[in-house]
Design an enzyme around this catalytic site. Structure first.
Site, PDB file in Angstrom:
ATOM      1  N   HIS A  72      34.940  -5.256 -53.909  1.00  0.00           N
ATOM      2  CA  HIS A  72      35.764  -4.060 -54.099  1.00  0.00           C
ATOM      3  C   HIS A  72      36.277  -3.546 -52.755  1.00  0.00           C
ATOM      4  O   HIS A  72      35.501  -3.363 -51.830  1.00  0.00           O
ATOM      5  CB  HIS A  72      34.960  -2.953 -54.773  1.00  0.00           C
ATOM      6  CG  HIS A  72      34.800  -3.163 -56.242  1.00  0.00           C
ATOM      7  ND1 HIS A  72      34.514  -2.148 -57.115  1.00  0.00           N
ATOM      8  CD2 HIS A  72      34.902  -4.284 -56.992  1.00  0.00           C
ATOM      9  CE1 HIS A  72      34.441  -2.636 -58.346  1.00  0.00           C
ATOM     10  NE2 HIS A  72      34.662  -3.924 -58.297  1.00  0.00           N
ATOM     11  N   TYR A 198      34.302   8.004 -59.022  1.00  0.00           N
ATOM     12  CA  TYR A 198      33.378   9.135 -58.861  1.00  0.00           C
ATOM     13  C   TYR A 198      34.162  10.374 -59.290  1.00  0.00           C
ATOM     14  O   TYR A 198      35.159  10.723 -58.652  1.00  0.00           O
ATOM     15  CB  TYR A 198      32.959   9.295 -57.397  1.00  0.00           C
ATOM     16  CG  TYR A 198      31.986   8.247 -56.894  1.00  0.00           C
ATOM     17  CD1 TYR A 198      32.417   7.010 -56.439  1.00  0.00           C
ATOM     18  CD2 TYR A 198      30.612   8.515 -56.857  1.00  0.00           C
ATOM     19  CE1 TYR A 198      31.505   6.064 -55.963  1.00  0.00           C
ATOM     20  CE2 TYR A 198      29.702   7.577 -56.380  1.00  0.00           C
ATOM     21  CZ  TYR A 198      30.156   6.356 -55.943  1.00  0.00           C
ATOM     22  OH  TYR A 198      29.261   5.431 -55.466  1.00  0.00           O
ATOM     23  N   PRO A 290      21.322   8.775 -55.706  1.00  0.00           N
ATOM     24  CA  PRO A 290      22.127   7.556 -55.854  1.00  0.00           C
ATOM     25  C   PRO A 290      23.624   7.711 -55.591  1.00  0.00           C
ATOM     26  O   PRO A 290      24.356   6.730 -55.625  1.00  0.00           O
ATOM     27  CB  PRO A 290      21.880   7.155 -57.314  1.00  0.00           C
ATOM     28  CG  PRO A 290      21.511   8.420 -58.005  1.00  0.00           C
ATOM     29  CD  PRO A 290      20.825   9.282 -56.995  1.00  0.00           C
ATOM     30  N   LYS A 294      22.983   4.110 -51.637  1.00  0.00           N
ATOM     31  CA  LYS A 294      22.373   3.649 -50.391  1.00  0.00           C
ATOM     32  C   LYS A 294      20.946   3.101 -50.541  1.00  0.00           C
ATOM     33  O   LYS A 294      20.434   2.462 -49.617  1.00  0.00           O
ATOM     34  CB  LYS A 294      22.334   4.796 -49.369  1.00  0.00           C
ATOM     35  CG  LYS A 294      23.692   5.162 -48.838  1.00  0.00           C
ATOM     36  CD  LYS A 294      24.236   4.059 -47.942  1.00  0.00           C
ATOM     37  CE  LYS A 294      25.714   4.171 -47.702  1.00  0.00           C
ATOM     38  NZ  LYS A 294      26.439   2.930 -47.844  1.00  0.00           N
ATOM     39  N   TYR A 382      30.238   4.463 -46.537  1.00  0.00           N
ATOM     40  CA  TYR A 382      30.046   3.779 -47.820  1.00  0.00           C
ATOM     41  C   TYR A 382      29.913   2.268 -47.635  1.00  0.00           C
ATOM     42  O   TYR A 382      29.043   1.642 -48.235  1.00  0.00           O
ATOM     43  CB  TYR A 382      31.222   4.100 -48.753  1.00  0.00           C
ATOM     44  CG  TYR A 382      30.889   3.887 -50.213  1.00  0.00           C
ATOM     45  CD1 TYR A 382      30.533   4.959 -51.023  1.00  0.00           C
ATOM     46  CD2 TYR A 382      30.914   2.618 -50.787  1.00  0.00           C
ATOM     47  CE1 TYR A 382      30.198   4.786 -52.361  1.00  0.00           C
ATOM     48  CE2 TYR A 382      30.580   2.427 -52.121  1.00  0.00           C
ATOM     49  CZ  TYR A 382      30.233   3.511 -52.903  1.00  0.00           C
ATOM     50  OH  TYR A 382      29.904   3.324 -54.218  1.00  0.00           O
TER      51      TYR A 382
HETATM   52  C1  PHB Z   1      25.814   1.447 -60.014  1.00  0.00           C
HETATM   53  O1  PHB Z   1      26.693   0.606 -60.226  1.00  0.00           O
HETATM   54  O2  PHB Z   1      24.734   1.425 -60.635  1.00  0.00           O
HETATM   55  C2  PHB Z   1      26.044   2.519 -59.007  1.00  0.00           C
HETATM   56  C3  PHB Z   1      27.219   2.525 -58.301  1.00  0.00           C
HETATM   57  C4  PHB Z   1      27.440   3.517 -57.360  1.00  0.00           C
HETATM   58  C5  PHB Z   1      26.491   4.487 -57.146  1.00  0.00           C
HETATM   59  C6  PHB Z   1      25.298   4.458 -57.848  1.00  0.00           C
HETATM   60  C7  PHB Z   1      25.075   3.486 -58.781  1.00  0.00           C
HETATM   61  O3  PHB Z   1      26.729   5.473 -56.249  1.00  0.00           O
END
Ligand code: PHB
Ligand code: APR
Length: 394
Positions: A72, A198, A290, A294, A382
């Site tokens: 990505h 997000y 989460p 990280k 990130y």
């Molecule tokens: C996930 O794909 O489980 C995932 C992705 C991004 C995050 C947390 C979990 O910030």
């Protein structure tokens, strides 16, 4: 029984360390409380920083990640019914790989087993002894019989609920609880977006992620004490539709749920990460909420440092890197702790908060999505900080 490095816990940290030591000719034994199936099927996050993917390749476990993982080049931030893309490649020249943590764990177990490594599952009652001496020992119970493992070093890679951290005297911890949790689902449905979304909505945060072209992973902000029984599938989908809507026709594809659970959110850092011949790695020493994805990346960064430090020790008795382990690891941990806290505060709705707090979060989102400097800051955190000394990003 004797080995050079005794490792407690077969999560990403313990398994990868065992593999990286093996590649340097250093022997280890991994002791895990759960059975292999459980460890390989625990659904967790799935974003690999650029350097994490590189480290897994160097460890010889990158093959399936490179064929099945999804590369990505950015993420989408959604708020006020609008989408804003943060382009990682444009801002940092780097990308991330979306590949489930349990797939990393499967690949690592397979590699250890193929190389004749000693990974023991369903081991109970682990206790640690003589950590202040040069010959520490792990005692445990396997198949109802007591056993003992003599080693040169003990690595506590047994996660947040493990026993190892309790053996560090004079431990200081820093902690922050958040007034929400994440309800996560895995759905048999093609992802509705090519990249992660997000979203901040008045009802709370939502995240759209994925595992493969046919499996979607999504999360909803809920109360910490939320009961999963109060979230039948229809309620979850309705809330996901609401929070992820973008005012310009975004449609969310539904599918049967394969997994559903609630994860509390917490920031926690313990220091020092070592005492005598005991060193902690990964969740045993620190956890992050989460939102910045990280957790596994930090576990892998710790182990990278540890494998070099132990490599130096076994190559020619060097102890400098070992002595500096806590300092080196915590520098990265605190940066990621700040980033995860920052992402969390900007994207969640504090149920006990007020309109002032909401406006600050929205102002921050507005800034991140309009200022190239802020977008670069998000992108470099990130995709992952550089590993090597210093903090130069150039
Ligand atoms: C996930 O794909 O489980 C995932 C992705 C991004 C995050 C947390 C979990 O910030
Ligand atoms: N004895 C033996 N094994 C134990 C014990 C014990 N007393 N206690 C815990 N364990 C095992 C757990 O069953 C687990 O398999 O230690 C392992 C720790 O693994 P993880 O929790 O995956 O921790 P870590 O390897 O540090 O990886 C961190 O995991 O929780 C996620 O988000 C986090 O992605 C991050 C990653």
């Amino acid at each position: 029984m004797r080995t050079q490095v005794g490792i407690v816990g077969a999560g990403p940290a313990g398994l990868l360390l065992s593999q990286l030591l093996h590649l340097q000719g250093i022997e280890s034994v991994v002791l895990e409380r759960r059975d292999r199936r459980y460890v390989e099927h625990r659904v967790r996050a799935g974003v690999l920083e650029y350097g994490t993917a590189e480290t897994l390749r160097e460890a010889g476990v990158g093959k399936r990640m490179d064929s099945d993982g999804l590369l990505h080049a950015g993420v989408v931030l959604r708020f006020g019914l609008r989408s804003h893309r943060i382009d990682f490649v444009e801002h940092t020249g780097r990308s991330i790989t979306v590949y489930g943590q349990q797939e990393v764990v499967k690949d690592l177990i397979a590699a250890r087993v193929d190389a004749g490594g000693d990974v023991r599952f369903e081991v109970d009652d682990v206790t640690l002894h003589d950590l202040d001496t040069d010959h520490p020992r792990i005692e445990f119970v396997e198949d109802s019989a007591s056993d003992s493992l003599q080693c040169d070093f003990v690595i506590g890679a047994d996660g947040f609920h493990g026993v190892s951290r309790g053996y560090l005297p004079d431990l200081v911890h820093y902690e922050r609880a958040y007034p929400f949790a994440w309800l996560g689902i895995l759905a048999e449905a093609p992802p509705s977006s090519e990249e992660l979304i997000y979203a901040r909505h008045a009802n709370g945060f939502a995240l759209h992620s994925m595992r493969s072209p046919t499996v979607t992973r999504m999360y909803l902000q809920v109360a910490p004490e939320e009961n999963i029984d109060e979230w039948p599938d229809e309620r979850i989908w309705a809330e996901l539709h609401t929070r992820l809507s973008d005012g310009s026709g975004f449609t969310l594809t539904e599918g049967p749920l394969l997994d559903k659970g609630i994860t509390p959110m917490r920031s926690f850092v313990a220091t020092p990460m070592q005492h005598g011949r005991l060193l902690l790695a990964g969740d045993a020493a620190h956890i992050v909420p989460p939102t910045g994805a990280k957790g596994m990346n930090l576990a892998i960064a710790d182990v990278r440092v540890l494998s070099r430090a132990l490599g130096g020790y076994y190559a020619d008795g060097r102890t400098r890197l070992l002595e500096r382990y806590t300092e080196t690891a915590l520098r990265r941990v605190w940066r990621a702790t700040h980033f995860s806290w920052w992402m969390t505060s900007m994207l969640h709705v504090d149920p006990g908060g007020d309109a002032f707090g909401d406006q600050l979060a929205l102002a921050q989102l507005e800034y991140v999505t309009t200022s190239p400097a802020m977008a670069t800051s998000l992108a470099e955190n990130y995709t992952g900080l550089p590993y090597e000394h210093g903090w130069s990003y150039r």
